[in-house]
Each structure stands twice: as C-alpha cells, then as structure tokens.
Design an enzyme around this catalytic site. Structure first.
Site, PDB file in Angstrom:
ATOM      1  N   LYS A 129       0.831  -1.206   0.000  1.00  0.00           N
ATOM      2  CA  LYS A 129       0.000   0.000   0.000  1.00  0.00           C
ATOM      3  C   LYS A 129       0.869   1.260   0.000  1.00  0.00           C
ATOM      4  O   LYS A 129       0.628   2.183  -0.754  1.00  0.00           O
ATOM      5  CB  LYS A 129      -0.882  -0.041   1.258  1.00  0.00           C
ATOM      6  CG  LYS A 129      -2.028   0.912   1.267  1.00  0.00           C
ATOM      7  CD  LYS A 129      -2.843   0.786   2.571  1.00  0.00           C
ATOM      8  CE  LYS A 129      -3.529  -0.555   2.719  1.00  0.00           C
ATOM      9  NZ  LYS A 129      -4.596  -0.501   3.769  1.00  0.00           N
ATOM     10  N   LYS A 173       1.312  -4.239  10.995  1.00  0.00           N
ATOM     11  CA  LYS A 173      -0.086  -4.339  11.425  1.00  0.00           C
ATOM     12  C   LYS A 173      -0.111  -5.021  12.776  1.00  0.00           C
ATOM     13  O   LYS A 173       0.796  -5.785  13.116  1.00  0.00           O
ATOM     14  CB  LYS A 173      -0.869  -5.206  10.424  1.00  0.00           C
ATOM     15  CG  LYS A 173      -2.357  -4.950  10.440  1.00  0.00           C
ATOM     16  CD  LYS A 173      -2.715  -3.891   9.408  1.00  0.00           C
ATOM     17  CE  LYS A 173      -4.207  -3.620   9.372  1.00  0.00           C
ATOM     18  NZ  LYS A 173      -4.555  -2.762   8.223  1.00  0.00           N
ATOM     19  N   ASP A 228      -8.332   0.283  12.779  1.00  0.00           N
ATOM     20  CA  ASP A 228      -8.635  -0.729  11.759  1.00  0.00           C
ATOM     21  C   ASP A 228      -9.928  -1.423  12.203  1.00  0.00           C
ATOM     22  O   ASP A 228     -10.579  -0.951  13.139  1.00  0.00           O
ATOM     23  CB  ASP A 228      -7.465  -1.716  11.606  1.00  0.00           C
ATOM     24  CG  ASP A 228      -7.582  -2.540  10.326  1.00  0.00           C
ATOM     25  OD1 ASP A 228      -7.338  -1.989   9.232  1.00  0.00           O
ATOM     26  OD2 ASP A 228      -7.936  -3.727  10.400  1.00  0.00           O
ATOM     27  N   THR A 260     -10.218   6.582   3.473  1.00  0.00           N
ATOM     28  CA  THR A 260     -10.186   5.344   2.690  1.00  0.00           C
ATOM     29  C   THR A 260     -11.318   5.346   1.672  1.00  0.00           C
ATOM     30  O   THR A 260     -11.125   5.010   0.502  1.00  0.00           O
ATOM     31  CB  THR A 260     -10.308   4.109   3.610  1.00  0.00           C
ATOM     32  OG1 THR A 260      -9.304   4.179   4.624  1.00  0.00           O
ATOM     33  CG2 THR A 260     -10.143   2.821   2.826  1.00  0.00           C
ATOM     34  N   GLY A 295     -17.469   1.778   4.370  1.00  0.00           N
ATOM     35  CA  GLY A 295     -18.661   1.611   3.542  1.00  0.00           C
ATOM     36  C   GLY A 295     -19.656   2.755   3.667  1.00  0.00           C
ATOM     37  O   GLY A 295     -20.212   3.218   2.676  1.00  0.00           O
ATOM     38  N   ALA A 308     -15.902  -5.004   3.753  1.00  0.00           N
ATOM     39  CA  ALA A 308     -16.006  -5.640   5.068  1.00  0.00           C
ATOM     40  C   ALA A 308     -14.679  -6.349   5.338  1.00  0.00           C
ATOM     41  O   ALA A 308     -13.643  -5.699   5.387  1.00  0.00           O
ATOM     42  CB  ALA A 308     -17.193  -6.574   5.102  1.00  0.00           C
ATOM     43  N   ASN A 353      -9.188  -4.934   3.057  1.00  0.00           N
ATOM     44  CA  ASN A 353      -7.826  -5.416   2.836  1.00  0.00           C
ATOM     45  C   ASN A 353      -7.861  -6.899   2.488  1.00  0.00           C
ATOM     46  O   ASN A 353      -8.704  -7.643   3.005  1.00  0.00           O
ATOM     47  CB  ASN A 353      -6.985  -5.216   4.108  1.00  0.00           C
ATOM     48  CG  ASN A 353      -6.563  -3.768   4.301  1.00  0.00           C
ATOM     49  OD1 ASN A 353      -5.986  -3.154   3.409  1.00  0.00           O
ATOM     50  ND2 ASN A 353      -6.867  -3.210   5.462  1.00  0.00           N
TER      51      ASN A 353
HETATM   52  N1  PHE Z   1      -6.188   0.524   8.938  1.00  0.00           N
HETATM   53  C1  PHE Z   1      -6.230   1.392   7.817  1.00  0.00           C
HETATM   54  C2  PHE Z   1      -5.494   0.740   6.632  1.00  0.00           C
HETATM   55  O1  PHE Z   1      -5.400  -0.447   6.549  1.00  0.00           O
HETATM   56  C3  PHE Z   1      -5.776   2.797   8.145  1.00  0.00           C
HETATM   57  C4  PHE Z   1      -4.397   3.003   8.706  1.00  0.00           C
HETATM   58  C5  PHE Z   1      -3.333   3.238   7.880  1.00  0.00           C
HETATM   59  C6  PHE Z   1      -4.157   3.036  10.069  1.00  0.00           C
HETATM   60  C7  PHE Z   1      -2.051   3.479   8.363  1.00  0.00           C
HETATM   61  C8  PHE Z   1      -2.882   3.286  10.558  1.00  0.00           C
HETATM   62  C9  PHE Z   1      -1.823   3.507   9.713  1.00  0.00           C
HETATM   63  O2  PHE Z   1      -5.052   1.391   5.710  1.00  0.00           O
END
Ligand code: PHE
Length: 347
Positions: free
Chosen positions: A66, A78, A115, A151, A186, A239, A262
């Site tokens: 990303k 993550k 998230d 997003t 969403g 989702a 994701n």
């Molecule tokens: N969780 C979201 C993502 O997957 C937003 C996020 C991005 C949160 C970067 C923290 C850091 O993109």
C-alpha cells in the site's frame, strides 16, 4: 504456528499473551525498507490463534505494498489483538493501555492507528501509554479522527477510474454499485456514490446499521446469501478479507470489483479467475490507501483536510491508471501489475 513463522517473508513479529484477558497480541513488521512500519490495530475474535497470526501477516504485507505503490516513506506493519469469544468489554480500556505500552516499548519501529474493531476513541486510550506512535486519535485529543472517510474517498476515486477504463467514462450516474459492509469505510463510500448519482445496494450484518440504511436512506438491502450473485456494475467489498475465491468469483454478476477491504483475494490464483471472467479488479491496496495518506498527511505533514483529499484522489487516480495500463500492455492481471510496480519501488 511453526510453519507459518518459517514461511512468512516479513521482518519481525512481536507476540504477547495478555494474561488478564487471555487475548493474544501480535504486531507484525513486514518491511521497514521505505520507513518505519505503520498500520492499524485489528481487534476481534478468531476461530484459533493460527488464524489471527495468519491475518496479521497478510495485513502487514498489504501495508508494505500500500505504501510502496505511491512511494510513501513508510513501511508495512499491522497489529492484531485477538480477543476470546467471551471477552468482557469492561476489560477493554486496560487491555488497550497495556497494548499501548507495548507499542511504546518498540520506540517507533511500529506506528499504529484504527482498523476493523478499533475506533478513534480506542486510539485515545492506546495513546495514553503509546504516544507518540498512535495515529487517528479523536480531534478533541489532537488526532486526525477515523481513517474510514479517507479510505472511502480513495475507493470512490478507484471506482471512477475503473469505470473510465471499462466503460469509457468516469461518471457513476445510473451505475449500480453493491457495497458489502456499511461500516467505517462503507458508510462514507455510500455517501459519495449517492451524491454521484449511482444506484447503491448494500449488504451488512449489523441489524442497527441495516435499519439505518434500508429504512432511513431507502437503499436496497442485499442479504448475505445473495451478495455474490446480485447483479450490479460494481461490487465493492468493504467488510473483511478473503471474499474473492473460486466459489464466489464463479457466481459474480458484476463488471468491476473495487472496494476498501484489505486482502480481498483468498489466494494468488483468484486474480487470474477474475481476469478469465473479464471482471476488472482494482487491487485492494492500490485504492484503499486513502485512510493512511489522510492520517499521515494530517498528523505528520501539517496538511489541511482539503489538501489531504486532493492527495488521496490524485495518488489513487495516478496509481490505478498505471496499474491498468501495465496489466493491459503486458497481458497480466491487475494484481500482478500492482505487485510489479510496488516491488520496483521497494528495490
Ligand atoms: N487501517 C487502515 C489501513 O489499513 C488505516 C491506517 C493506515 C491506520 C495506516 C494506521 C496507519 O489502511
């Protein structure tokens, strides 16, 4: 567990069993090649610990790609907080504080944010012990708020680019879009789509949310068992991941798949199946980067909200067009094209 760890191509994983709640905390650092790792904290129950570990591995890798696609100076990471099914909500704040302390101990190896299963209010609590390594706190607490709206803007832009590529025009007027999941991403995506004149259908599991969108906004509700067979121009998974597999792809009656979730593909072969069915797939990590861009821009680069929105739309537009062009000229899937661009930026 052992084979999962052996086969993962990431850098490091931090494991903590939180004894008071029996939650497992995993922080996966996939790559710090372009910068410190950043990625949200996912908090939910999993059928077993292996699945939680597998999820955090795939999600962290997704963050690496990303950031690499638009060339942002951040790495992929993550966190998953896997709570037991009988988790007591009262123990949540204390768990979040212990988790924040763990993030803080890493001294900037990993930055977190919201998230699935965590909110800006949760970030406020995590930041009590985890600051300054926490993005997406509430504006009152000095943060940029939730990542969902940013997003959603990127996903909306991605849908326009996909329409432009396939139908010759970016306009969404009269296009039928099925949004799977009316959660943080969403719900804002639905707003964008309605303002653009699209016909919006939605599917959702939460009863209160279903009532709100079906009864108040009068949107057409699609029950879960009909999501993959519903006729539409665009299917937007917003989702959880893994929704595109051999079984669901065979049923799809859409022309485009473009959503915010994701890891939408269950496996690498599924990109081929979509291509074989002539369904245009906008790779998830190419178009769902908007939340990250917004949070990082607002909180580390002093951007205004307006600037953040321009950057999101511009970078998703540029990246997705490039992905579609490369896929067409090389005769490869859009997923393979995206991967190639990301890997070039990583090397
Ligand atoms: N969780 C979201 C993502 O997957 C937003 C996020 C991005 C949160 C970067 C923290 C850091 O993109």
């Amino acid at each position: 567990m052992e084979s999962l760890l052996r086969e993962w191509d990431g850098e490091t994983v931090i494991v903590r069993h939180d004894r008071p709640t029996r939650a497992w905390i995993f922080i996966a650092i996939h790559s710090t090649h372009l910068g410190p790792a950043a990625g949200g904290t996912r908090m939910k129950s999993y059928p077993d610990v292996q699945e939680a570990l597998q999820d955090v591995f795939r999600l962290a890798a997704g963050m690496t790609y990303k950031f690499a696609i638009p060339g942002l100076p951040w790495g992929g990471g993550k966190a998953v907080v896997a709570i037991p099914p009988d988790f007591d909500p009262q123990s949540r704040p204390a768990l979040l504080r212990r988790y924040g302390a763990l993030v803080h101990q890493l001294r900037g190896l990993y930055y977190t944010g919201p998230d699935v299963g965590t909110s800006s209010a949760d970030m406020d609590i995590i930041a009590e012990t985890g600051a300054p390594y926490v993005f997406g706190r509430t504006p009152v607490a000095g943060g940029a708020g939730p990542s969902g709206p940013g997003t959603a803007l990127g996903v909306f832009t991605g849908i326009q680019v996909a329409c432009e590529h396939l139908f010759g025009e970016a306009s969404l007027k009269g296009r039928r879009v099925l949004v799977q999941g009316a959660g943080s991403v969403g719900e804002t995506l639905i707003e964008y789509l309605r303002s653009a004149g699209a016909e919006v259908l939605f599917s959702e599991v939460d009863e209160g949310t279903i009532r709100r969108f079906r009864d108040e906004l009068e949107l057409k509700f699609v029950p879960s068992e009909e999501v993959y067979t519903a006729e539409c121009d665009i299917f937007a998974p917003c989702a959880l991941g893994g929704v595109l597999d051999a079984n669901t792809i065979a049923q799809l009656k859409c022309r485009i798949v473009a959503g915010g979730a994701n890891n939408q593909l269950a496996g690498p072969k599924d990109a081929e199946s979509l291509r074989a069915r002539r369904i245009l797939y906008a790779p998830d990590y190419v178009i769902n980067v908007g939340g990250a861009i917004t949070l990082l821009g607002l909180e580390t680069l002093d951007w205004t909200q307006e600037r953040a929105e321009e950057e999101v739309a511009e970078s998703v537009r540029r990246a997705l067009r490039q992905v579609f062009e490369l896929a067409a000229s090389e005769g490869i899937t859009t997923e393979a094209a995206a991967r190639r661009i990301a890997e070039e930026h990583l090397s």
